[in-house]
Design a protein around this motif. Structure first.
Motif, PDB file in Angstrom:
ATOM      1  N   UNK A  20      -4.249  -2.874  -6.611  1.00 21.02           N
ATOM      2  CA  UNK A  20      -3.948  -2.131  -7.829  1.00 21.02           C
ATOM      3  C   UNK A  20      -3.936  -0.638  -7.593  1.00 21.02           C
ATOM      4  N   UNK A  21      -3.250   0.075  -8.476  1.00 17.90           N
ATOM      5  CA  UNK A  21      -3.041   1.512  -8.311  1.00 17.90           C
ATOM      6  C   UNK A  21      -4.185   2.296  -8.936  1.00 17.90           C
ATOM      7  N   UNK A  22      -4.625   3.340  -8.231  1.00 20.34           N
ATOM      8  CA  UNK A  22      -5.552   4.331  -8.774  1.00 20.34           C
ATOM      9  C   UNK A  22      -4.820   5.658  -8.831  1.00 20.34           C
ATOM     10  N   UNK A  23      -5.034   6.410  -9.911  1.00 22.19           N
ATOM     11  CA  UNK A  23      -4.286   7.651 -10.098  1.00 22.19           C
ATOM     12  C   UNK A  23      -5.204   8.728 -10.653  1.00 22.19           C
ATOM     13  N   UNK A  24      -5.140   9.914 -10.045  1.00 19.60           N
ATOM     14  CA  UNK A  24      -5.876  11.082 -10.525  1.00 19.60           C
ATOM     15  C   UNK A  24      -4.894  12.166 -10.882  1.00 19.60           C
ATOM     16  N   UNK A  25      -5.159  12.904 -11.977  1.00 14.13           N
ATOM     17  CA  UNK A  25      -4.270  13.964 -12.423  1.00 14.13           C
ATOM     18  C   UNK A  25      -5.090  15.200 -12.750  1.00 14.13           C
ATOM     19  N   UNK A  26      -4.565  16.378 -12.386  1.00 13.55           N
ATOM     20  CA  UNK A  26      -5.299  17.620 -12.626  1.00 13.55           C
ATOM     21  C   UNK A  26      -5.503  17.832 -14.125  1.00 13.55           C
ATOM     22  N   UNK A  27      -6.602  18.504 -14.445  1.00 20.34           N
ATOM     23  CA  UNK A  27      -6.942  18.709 -15.848  1.00 20.34           C
ATOM     24  C   UNK A  27      -5.961  19.635 -16.552  1.00 20.34           C
ATOM     25  N   UNK A  28      -5.453  20.627 -15.813  1.00 19.57           N
ATOM     26  CA  UNK A  28      -4.554  21.612 -16.406  1.00 19.57           C
ATOM     27  C   UNK A  28      -3.249  21.679 -15.629  1.00 19.57           C
ATOM     28  N   UNK A  29      -2.207  22.176 -16.293  1.00 22.35           N
ATOM     29  CA  UNK A  29      -0.957  22.453 -15.617  1.00 22.35           C
ATOM     30  C   UNK A  29      -1.137  23.609 -14.649  1.00 22.35           C
ATOM     31  N   UNK A  30      -0.314  23.650 -13.623  1.00 19.57           N
ATOM     32  CA  UNK A  30      -0.328  24.781 -12.706  1.00 19.57           C
ATOM     33  C   UNK A  30       0.865  25.678 -13.018  1.00 19.57           C
ATOM     34  N   UNK A  31       0.735  26.955 -12.688  1.00 23.83           N
ATOM     35  CA  UNK A  31       1.784  27.924 -12.964  1.00 23.83           C
ATOM     36  C   UNK A  31       2.911  27.780 -11.955  1.00 23.83           C
ATOM     37  N   UNK A  56       0.828  -1.201   0.000  1.00 20.52           N
ATOM     38  CA  UNK A  56       0.000   0.000   0.000  1.00 20.52           C
ATOM     39  C   UNK A  56       0.865   1.255   0.000  1.00 20.52           C
ATOM     40  N   UNK A  57       0.335   2.321  -0.597  1.00 20.88           N
ATOM     41  CA  UNK A  57       1.013   3.616  -0.550  1.00 20.88           C
ATOM     42  C   UNK A  57       0.038   4.710  -0.951  1.00 20.88           C
ATOM     43  N   UNK A  58       0.390   5.926  -0.638  1.00 12.83           N
ATOM     44  CA  UNK A  58      -0.289   7.095  -1.195  1.00 12.83           C
ATOM     45  C   UNK A  58       0.777   8.124  -1.528  1.00 12.83           C
ATOM     46  N   UNK A  59       0.600   8.846  -2.637  1.00 16.60           N
ATOM     47  CA  UNK A  59       1.613   9.796  -3.097  1.00 16.60           C
ATOM     48  C   UNK A  59       0.943  10.989  -3.751  1.00 16.60           C
ATOM     49  N   UNK A  60       1.457  12.175  -3.443  1.00 19.52           N
ATOM     50  CA  UNK A  60       1.066  13.419  -4.105  1.00 19.52           C
ATOM     51  C   UNK A  60       2.310  13.929  -4.820  1.00 19.52           C
ATOM     52  N   UNK A  61       2.190  14.309  -6.097  1.00 10.76           N
ATOM     53  CA  UNK A  61       3.374  14.635  -6.868  1.00 10.76           C
ATOM     54  C   UNK A  61       3.016  15.562  -8.028  1.00 10.76           C
ATOM     55  N   UNK A  62       4.048  16.087  -8.646  1.00  9.63           N
ATOM     56  CA  UNK A  62       3.927  16.853  -9.889  1.00  9.63           C
ATOM     57  C   UNK A  62       4.572  16.058 -11.008  1.00  9.63           C
ATOM     58  N   UNK A  63       3.886  16.022 -12.153  1.00  2.00           N
ATOM     59  CA  UNK A  63       4.470  15.370 -13.326  1.00  2.00           C
ATOM     60  C   UNK A  63       4.092  16.171 -14.556  1.00  2.00           C
ATOM     61  N   UNK A  64       5.113  16.718 -15.198  1.00  6.91           N
ATOM     62  CA  UNK A  64       4.938  17.564 -16.378  1.00  6.91           C
ATOM     63  C   UNK A  64       3.975  18.719 -16.099  1.00  6.91           C
ATOM     64  N   UNK A  70     -10.422  -3.501  -7.532  1.00 15.73           N
ATOM     65  CA  UNK A  70     -10.493  -4.523  -6.487  1.00 15.73           C
ATOM     66  C   UNK A  70     -11.534  -4.210  -5.437  1.00 15.73           C
ATOM     67  N   UNK A  71     -11.524  -5.028  -4.382  1.00 12.20           N
ATOM     68  CA  UNK A  71     -12.547  -4.919  -3.337  1.00 12.20           C
ATOM     69  C   UNK A  71     -12.019  -4.321  -2.037  1.00 12.20           C
ATOM     70  N   UNK A  72     -10.697  -4.161  -1.900  1.00  8.48           N
ATOM     71  CA  UNK A  72     -10.142  -3.631  -0.656  1.00  8.48           C
ATOM     72  C   UNK A  72     -10.488  -2.160  -0.507  1.00  8.48           C
ATOM     73  N   UNK A  73     -10.753  -1.748   0.733  1.00 13.62           N
ATOM     74  CA  UNK A  73     -11.165  -0.365   0.995  1.00 13.62           C
ATOM     75  C   UNK A  73     -10.283   0.330   2.015  1.00 13.62           C
TER      76      UNK A  73
END
Length: 805
Positions: free
Chosen positions: A485-496, A465-473, A528-531
C-alpha cells in the motif's frame, strides 16, 4: 532412391480426403483415384540439382530434404514432382486469384470451402466415424459482421453514437468513446477522413483476408511508434489463434515477426530497436518456412518456422494496428495490446492499401482510429538527433542531452539543469541502495505548482514498489509503496515559486520523514508489514519519457518545471549531469556557474543563487593554487574597458554577483562608468555596504547595514540596478531595497570597470570614497553569464598581488 512423402494436407487429417486417397511409406504406391481433385506438396530425401526428379522448380528444405513446385499456370501432380498445365486440369478444386494476377490458390485455403468426399470400398465404418469426428473438430464459424468493444471493469455509459463504443482509458482511467472508422470527436459526432491512421492501443483496422499469400508474402510499411510494445499486423486461420497465423509486432522496442505454418512458431527479431516518435521503415519477406526482416535499411535478419508444413491458411481478416476480434494471444505472442502510434504506408505483395472505409478505401471495419498529425514534423527538422513530437496544433523538437533550441540547433554546456515540462534526466536505479533506508536531499527552484521531480519504480508499467518526489498544487509530496500500500507525506505549506528550496527525505523501513526548508517535518508510516523497497528500474529526474511507467497512485501527471542544482543520496553527492545515462530537453538554468567563474581547471559548485569553486584533481598545486587578485587599498586596482565589458555595463537591468573578503570599514569595491556620464559604485562606508548609481540626473542609494562583511571572511554580494530600483543581497540573506535619492556630486569621468579601487579615489568618485579595499575579489559575474577573468586577466592593473587564501 527411396522416397518419403510428407503432405501439407495431413494438417487436415482425413477431413480433406478428396477422391480415393491411399497413403503408404516405403516402396508402396500412392493411390489417387481422382487426381484432378487434389494438389499435394511432397518433401523428398536428397538435394536439388542433378538427379532431382522435379519437373520445373526445386527448393532446398532442411535436414537433407527438398520439394518440387511448378511455375505460374501449372499445378503439381499427385506424384509430387511432375507439372501439368492448369487449363488441362481445370477442376472445381482449384481457383484463380484474379486480384493477384492469376496466382493459383488451393481451395483448402479458401474460406467456407465445401469438400466432396468419396470413400473407397475398403473404407470401414470406424474410418467413417473417425473422419466425421475430425471434420466436426475442424469446423469453424467465422463472423466479422459484428465487432465487440472491449469490456471494462467499471460501467461506461457515454453515448458514442451509432456503432460507437465506450471504454475506460488506460491513461486517465476515465470513460472515452471508441469511434467507428470515419468518425471522431468526444462523442463520435465528427466525420473524419483517414489518410494516415493513428492507433491508441485499443484501436484497429480490418481488411479482407489475404489472397494468394499462402506461400509468399512481402510487406513494406512505415511505422511511427509512440511506445515500445504493440501488435500492428495480424492475420491467420482462426480467430482463437489455434491454427496458422502471421503477426508483426513490437516487443520491448524490437520488431518481431512470428508465424506458424501448422507445426511450430518461427521467430525473426530485429537486432536494433525502433526509433520512438520517428518514422521507421520495415521490410518483411516470407517464402514458405523462411523469412527475413529489415528495419530502417539495416541488416537482414533471417529465421524459419518449425516442422515440414510450408503453407499458411488465411481465413481471418488482416488486422492492422491492433488485434481486432482475435483471442488466444497470450499463448502465441509476448504482447496482447495494439499499437500506439501511426502507420502511413502499408504494401503487401505489391498492393498498396488505402486506409479509409470502403468504398473510398479498402478497410471493412475499424475502431478508435485518429488521423495522424505526425507529418507536421516534416516542417520541423530537428537537429543533432532530436525527436519531433506533435500535439493537436503544433510540432516541437525533443532535444537530446547537450542541445537546446527550437530545432535542437544550440549546443549547450550544461552547468545547472533546467526542466521545461517535457524534460527528463535518466540515471541508474537506486536498487539495493534504497532497500531498507534512504536519505535524499534535493535543492530545487520550481516555476510551476505541479510536476514530478524524482521517480524510481519496480516495473516499467507503474505496478509494484516505487518512490516519488513531486509538487502538487504548490506543496511538496513524497510517496512510496513497499508492496502493501501507498504512504504519502505532503508539506504543511506551499513553497514559493521562483525561489530555491531544500527538500530532505529520510526513510527507514516503513517510516519516512519529509522536511522542506524550515517547515515542520512530516512523518508517515506505510501500511502492511513489508519494510523493504525494491527499485530495479531507472531513476528519473525532472520527468519521465512516458507517464505510463509511473504508478497510478501518483496524481501528478505532469513533469517538473524549474531548476535542480543539488542531489545527495545516502550522503553521496550526485553529479547531476556527469552521471546521467541520458535525457531530453534539458537546458541551463540562469545561474552564475554558466559563466564558468572557476576557469577550465576548477569546478563551479552551485549554492542557491551563488557558488563556490572546487579545483579539479591534480590542479590544487598548480593553476588552482594561483590565488585571485589582492588589493592594498591605495593605488591598487584592475581596469576593464574592452567593448564587451562596456556593452554589458549599459544594460538595464544589470545584475552584479561578486565574491570577496576584505578588512577595513571603508573602501571602494567596484566602480563602473560606461562613458555616458552615469556611474555605478559598490563599496563600504563606515562598515555598511552601499550601492550607488545615477538615473536621469538623480543618484539612487541603497544601504545594507545589517551584515558585517569586513571581517576578512569570504562573502558573496548580489547587487541589481533596475531603472530607479536597486537591490542588495548579502550571503543569500534577505534582499534590501530601502533607498533614498541624493544629488549627484561632481567627479572626474573615467570610462570602464574598476575593481578594488580607482586612480585618485577622492577625485574620481567625487569625494564618495577616499581609498580602495584591502582584501581580495575572487569572482565577478555580470548578468549571470558574463564572467570577468580575474585570474590570468588581460586587463590593465596596478599594484595587484596574489591573494593570500
Amino acid at each position: 532412391m527411396t522416397r518419403f512423402f510428407f503432405f501439407d494436407v495431413l494438417r487436415f487429417a482425413t477431413s480433406v480426403m478428396v477422391g480415393t486417397i491411399v497413403l503408404s511409406v516405403g516402396c508402396n504406391d500412392v493411390v489417387v483415384d481422382d487426381p484432378a481433385k487434389a494438389q499435394f506438396e511432397a518433401a523428398f530425401q536428397g538435394r536439388c540439382g542433378r538427379g532431382s526428379p522435379c519437373d520445373q522448380l526445386c527448393y532446398e528444405l532442411h535436414d537433407g530434404m527438398y520439394e518440387c513446385d511448378c511455375r505460374m499456370g501449372f499445378i503439381l501432380q499427385e506424384d509430387g514432382y511432375s507439372c501439368t498445365e492448369l487449363n488441362s486440369t481445370a477442376s472445381s478444386f482449384y481457383s484463380m486469384n484474379e486480384v493477384d494476377g492469376g496466382n493459383e490458390e488451393d481451395v483448402l485455403y479458401q474460406k467456407d470451402a465445401i469438400f466432396d468426399v468419396h470413400l473407397n470400398e475398403n473404407f470401414t465404418e470406424d474410418d467413417e466415424r473417425n473422419l466425421n469426428n475430425t471434420l466436426k473438430s475442424s469446423e469453424k464459424i467465422v463472423s466479422t459482421s459484428t465487432t465487440e468493444i472491449p469490456s471494462t471493469e467499471r460501467p461506461c455509459v457515454l453515448d458514442c453514437g451509432p456503432n460507437g463504443g465506450c471504454v475506460i482509458s488506460e491513461e486517465s482511467s476515465e470513460p472515452v468513446c471508441l469511434c467507428p472508422l470515419g468518425k471522431g470527436g468526444e462523442r463520435c459526432e465528427k466525420d473524419l477522413e483517414i489518410r494516415s491512421p493513428r492507433f491508441t492501443g485499443s484501436s484497429w483496422l480490418a481488411f479482407p483476408a489475404l489472397r494468394g499469400a499462402y506461400k509468399h508474402v512481402q510487406v513494406n510499411l512505415e511505422l511511427r511508434p509512440e511506445s515500445y510494445d504493440g501488435i500492428f499486423f495480424l492475420t491467420g486461420e482462426r480467430d482463437d489463434m489455434a491454427g496458422d497465423f502471421m503477426a508483426l509486432l513490437l516487443h520491448q522496442g524490437f520488431i518481431e515477426f512470428r508465424f506458424d505454418c501448422g507445426s511450430g512458431v518461427g521467430l525473426v527479431r530485429s537486432e536494433e530497436t525502433v526509433l520512438l516518435n520517428q518514422w521507421n521503415h520495415i521490410t518483411l519477406y516470407r517464402h514458405r518456412w523462411d523469412a527475413w526482416l529489415q528495419l530502417n535499411g539495416g541488416k537482414h535478419i533471417q529465421g524459419r518456422s518449425k516442422g515440414l508444413f510450408s503453407r499458411i491458411t488465411f481465413r481471418e481478416p488482416l488486422f492492422i494496428g491492433g488485434t481486432g476480434n482475435t483471442t488466444g494471444l497470450s499463448e502465441k505472442l509476448p504482447v496482447s495490446g495494439g499499437l500506439k502510434g501511426c502507420i502511413r504506408h502499408l504494401e503487401v505483395n505489391d498492393h498498396l492499401y488505402k486506409f479509409a472505409l470502403e468504398p473510398s478505401g479498402e478497410a471493412s471495419k475499424g475502431f478508435g482510429i485518429e488521423e495522424c498529425t505526425a507529418d507536421r514534423c516534416s516542417r520541423v527538422p530537428c537537429q543533432h538527433g532530436g525527436k519531433c513530437l506533435t500535439s493537436e496544433t503544433s510540432a516541437v523538437c525533443l532535444c537530446p542531452l547537450g542541445f537546446s533550441g527550437d530545432l535542437c540547433e544550440i549546443r549547450v554546456d550544461l552547468e545547472v539543469p533546467s526542466f521545461n515540462g517535457s524534460s527528463h534526466l535518466r540515471y541508474k536505479g537506486l536498487g539495493e541502495e534504497a532497500l531498507t533506508w534512504l536519505d535524499l536531499q534535493v535543492t530545487l527552484k520550481p516555476t510551476a505548482e505541479d510536476g514530478l521531480i524524482l521517480y524510481n519504480g519496480h516495473r516499467g508499467n507503474g505496478i509494484g514498489d516505487f518512490m516519488a518526489l513531486y509538487l502538487r498544487k504548490g506543496r511538496v509530496g513524497f510517496a512510496y509503496d513497499l508492496g502493501t500500500g501507498v504512504a504519502e507525506a505532503s508539506s504543511q505549506h506551499k513553497i514559493n515559486l521562483g525561489e530555491w528550496h531544500e527538500v530532505r527525505i529520510s526513510r527507514t523501513g516503513r517510516l519516512a520523514i519529509l522536511e522542506v526548508d524550515n517547515q515542520i517535518p512530516i512523518e508517515v508510516l506505510s501500511p502492511g508489514a513489508f519494510t523493504q523497497l525494491s527499485l530495479p528500474q531507472n531513476l528519473y529526474l525532472g520527468g519521465v519519457p512516458n507517464f505510463n511507467m509511473v504508478s497510478p497512485q501518483i496524481k501528478t501527471r505532469s513533469a517538473f518545471v524549474g531548476c535542480v542544482q543539488k542531489i545527495e543520496i545516502n550522503g553521496k553527492p550526485v553529479s547531476i549531469l556527469a552521471e546521467a545515462l541520458g535525457g531530453a530537453n534539458v537546458d541551463n538554468c540562469p545561474h552564475p556557474c554558466i559563466a564558468k567563474p572557476c576557469g577550465e581547471d576548477g569546478e563551479c559548485v552551485p549554492e542557491m543563487d551563488y557558488f563556490t569553486c572546487r579545483c579539479k584533481p591534480g590542479y590544487r598545486d598548480q593553476l588552482c593554487s594561483r590565488g585571485p587578485p589582492g588589493f592594498s587599498g591605495t593605488d591598487s586596482y584592475l581596469h576593464f574597458n574592452d567593448p564587451a565589458t562596456l556593452t554589458t555595463l549599459v544594460s538595464d537591468p544589470l545584475d552584479i554577483n561578486v565574491r570577496f573578503k576584505i578588512t577595513g570599514s571603508d573602501g571602494l569595491i567596484l566602480w563602473m562608468d560606461s562613458g555616458s556620464g552615469d556611474f555605478l559604485s559598490l563599496g563600504l562606508e563606515r562598515g555598511a555596504l552601499v550601492l550607488r548609481y545615477t538615473v536621469r540626473a538623480e543618484e539612487i542609494v541603497v544601504v545594507h547595514n545589517s551584515s558585517t562583511v569586513h571581517d576578512n571572511l569570504w562573502h558573496r554580494i548580489k547587487a541589481v540596478r533596475n531603472g530607479g530600483s536597486g537591490l542588495l543581497v548579502v550571503d543569500n540573506g534577505p534582499g534590501i531595497t530601502h533607498q533614498f535619492v541624493d544629488v549627484p556630486s561632481q567627479r572626474a569621468t573615467q570610462e570602464g570597470l574598476f575593481i578594488g579601487g580607482i586612480p585618485d579615489e577622492n577625485l574620481s568618485t567625487g569625494g564618495r570614497y577616499k581609498n580602495g579595499i584591502k582584501g581580495c575579489v575572487a569572482d565577478l559575474v555580470l548578468n549571470t553569464n558574463f564572467r570577468l577573468k580575474l585570474v590570468g586577466h588581460t586587463a590593465a592593473s596596478r599594484n595587484v598581488l596574489e591573494c593570500e587564501l
